[in-house]
Scaffold this active site. Structure first.
Site, PDB file in Angstrom:
ATOM      1  N   HIS A 114       1.011  -1.298  -0.003  1.00 19.02           N
ATOM      2  CA  HIS A 114       0.079   0.171  -0.136  1.00 19.02           C
ATOM      3  C   HIS A 114       1.143   1.509   0.035  1.00 19.02           C
ATOM      4  CE1 HIS A 114       1.201  -0.522   4.201  1.00 19.02           C
ATOM      5  NE2 HIS A 114       0.762   0.779   4.202  1.00 19.02           N
ATOM      6  N   ASP A 116       0.483   5.144   1.629  1.00 24.09           N
ATOM      7  CA  ASP A 116      -0.089   5.621   2.930  1.00 24.09           C
ATOM      8  C   ASP A 116      -1.329   6.601   2.579  1.00 24.09           C
ATOM      9  OD1 ASP A 116       1.351   4.262   4.836  1.00 24.09           O
ATOM     10  OD2 ASP A 116       2.903   5.772   4.890  1.00 24.09           O
ATOM     11  N   HIS A 263       4.594   0.148  -0.045  1.00 23.02           N
ATOM     12  CA  HIS A 263       5.315  -0.214   0.592  1.00 23.02           C
ATOM     13  C   HIS A 263       4.576  -1.834   1.352  1.00 23.02           C
ATOM     14  CE1 HIS A 263       3.595   2.715   3.256  1.00 23.02           C
ATOM     15  NE2 HIS A 263       3.517   1.935   4.035  1.00 23.02           N
ATOM     16  N   ARG A 280       5.767   6.454  13.270  1.00 26.84           N
ATOM     17  CA  ARG A 280       5.585   7.103  11.994  1.00 26.84           C
ATOM     18  C   ARG A 280       5.046   8.190  12.091  1.00 26.84           C
ATOM     19  NH1 ARG A 280       1.641   4.409   7.718  1.00 26.84           N
ATOM     20  NH2 ARG A 280       0.231   6.191   8.230  1.00 26.84           N
TER      21      ARG A 280
HETATM   22  C1  SIN Z   1       3.562   1.149   7.648  1.00 28.11           C
HETATM   23  O1  SIN Z   1       2.796   0.584   6.732  1.00 28.11           O
HETATM   24  O2  SIN Z   1       3.638   2.466   7.451  1.00 28.11           O
HETATM   25  C2  SIN Z   1       4.536   0.444   8.632  1.00 28.11           C
HETATM   26  C3  SIN Z   1       5.278  -0.319   7.823  1.00 28.11           C
HETATM   27  C4  SIN Z   1       5.977  -1.438   8.730  1.00 28.11           C
HETATM   28  O3  SIN Z   1       5.452  -1.617   9.788  1.00 28.11           O
HETATM   29  O4  SIN Z   1       7.168  -2.024   8.428  1.00 28.11           O
END
Ligand code: SIN
Length: 326
Positions: A114, A116, A263, A280
């Site tokens: 996805h 974000d 990601h 984050r």
């Molecule tokens: C995310 O999706 O922002 C986090 C990615 C992760 O947990 O590695």
């Protein structure tokens, strides 16, 4: 370290570079900020090793690249004093959403490729993820370059993709429909229409801007065509050639251009009893623009920025008031 210039070491053919020569606990010189931005635009995700900074320093660093957003459009338990920080903490996910079937752990809220918050009309321009307590094995994150994915399509398919639009919707399909969180998500829909190919506002590059978490369907085509075309696009964006994989250590930071990447959170921890805590922050994004000039449109929800989303504010204030009374 003067924090004036950076050193850059690419880590894969299409995406990812490690940046060294700066200490993110100290103020960065404008030149270093400019160099980091240029490296990010070129390599799409950049990694900083061994930076043991706190929430305030992460927010300050994020703020050098744009307006820092509220943690997340559905985050109703913000960290006291740090409303911009989204914890990615498996124990927190388990407390909120419960264990997976069979009593197994839950590393993240979703485990699919996805970009974000693309349900918002202005998905974040960039995201910064800081590792604080990561396991000694497993737990890697992967990123893919959506510009390379677009450019790797044949010319006729690129030409078709250039004309398409897609609905993106915040969904909690990974939870049981009667969970409190799923009900809140359903009651406060966030839905937008984006071009399938967005033109990057800084580089002018075209990116294949769909993802299997938020994209529900393509507009103006039949359901079958939508399904098959999205399958083709998802295959393309997840081709290993366009990806890189990051092995985390505590203190590491990843910073990605959310306009040009997708990601994938780790898939190899759910059966292991290990902690995984990262934090984050996100940078407010612009409204995507397609090849033909089409600008993304809100279907439901609001622009995502530093303000606490209206639907959440009331709930957070109410929870605080209840704490004071009890
Ligand atoms: C995310 O999706 O922002 C986090 C990615 C992760 O947990 O590695």
């Amino acid at each position: 370290m003067s924090n004036k210039h950076i050193e850059v070491k690419p880590v894969a053919g299409y995406i990812g570079a490690e940046i060294s020569g700066v200490d993110l606990s100290k103020p960065l010189h404008d030149e270093a900020v400019h160099e980091i931005r240029q490296t990010l635009l070129k390599w799409k995700v950049v990694f900083f090793r061994n930076q043991h900074i706190d929430h305030a320093a992460q927010i300050a660093f994020t703020g050098r690249f744009g307006e820092v957003t509220y943690a997340h459009p559905h985050e109703d338990e913000p960290i006291e004093g740090y409303a911009e920080i989204l914890p990615i903490d498996r124990r927190r996910f388990e407390r909120r959403y419960g264990l997976r079937q069979g009593g197994l752990g839950r590393t993240n809220y979703n485990n699919f490729w996805h970009t974000d918050v693309t349900a918002a009309v202005n998905p974040p321009a960039g995201s910064i993820l800081r590792a604080v307590n990561v396991p000694s094995i497993g737990g890697d994150t992967q990123w893919t370059n959506l510009v390379a994915a677009y450019e790797g399509l044949s010319a006729p398919v690129r030409a078709l993709a250039d004309t398409l639009k897609a609905e993106h919707r915040f969904q909690a399909g990974y939870l049981s429909a009667n969970s409190a969180y799923a009900q809140r998500v359903a009651a406060n829909p966030i839905v937008s229409v984006h071009p399938v190919v967005r033109v990057h506002p800084e580089t002018g590059e075209r990116a294949l801007f769909v993802n299997p978490v938020f994209t529900t369907h393509l507009l103006d085509v039949s359901p079958k065509e939508s399904q098959l075309l999205l399958e083709l696009f998802y295959n393309q964006i997840t081709r290993p050639a366009y990806t890189t994989r990051f092995r985390w250590n505590n203190g590491d930071i990843a910073f990605w251009d959310n306009r040009a990447t997708a990601h994938l959170a780790p898939q190899d921890l759910d059966h292991l009893d290990v902690e995984r805590v990262l934090y984050r922050t996100t940078i407010k994004g612009d409204v995507p623009v397609g090849v033909d000039g089409f600008r993304s449109q809100v279907v439901e929800g609001e622009v995502f920025g530093s303000d606490v989303p209206t639907a959440l504010k009331q709930r957070i204030d109410q929870a605080k008031a209840e704490l004071v009374v009890s």
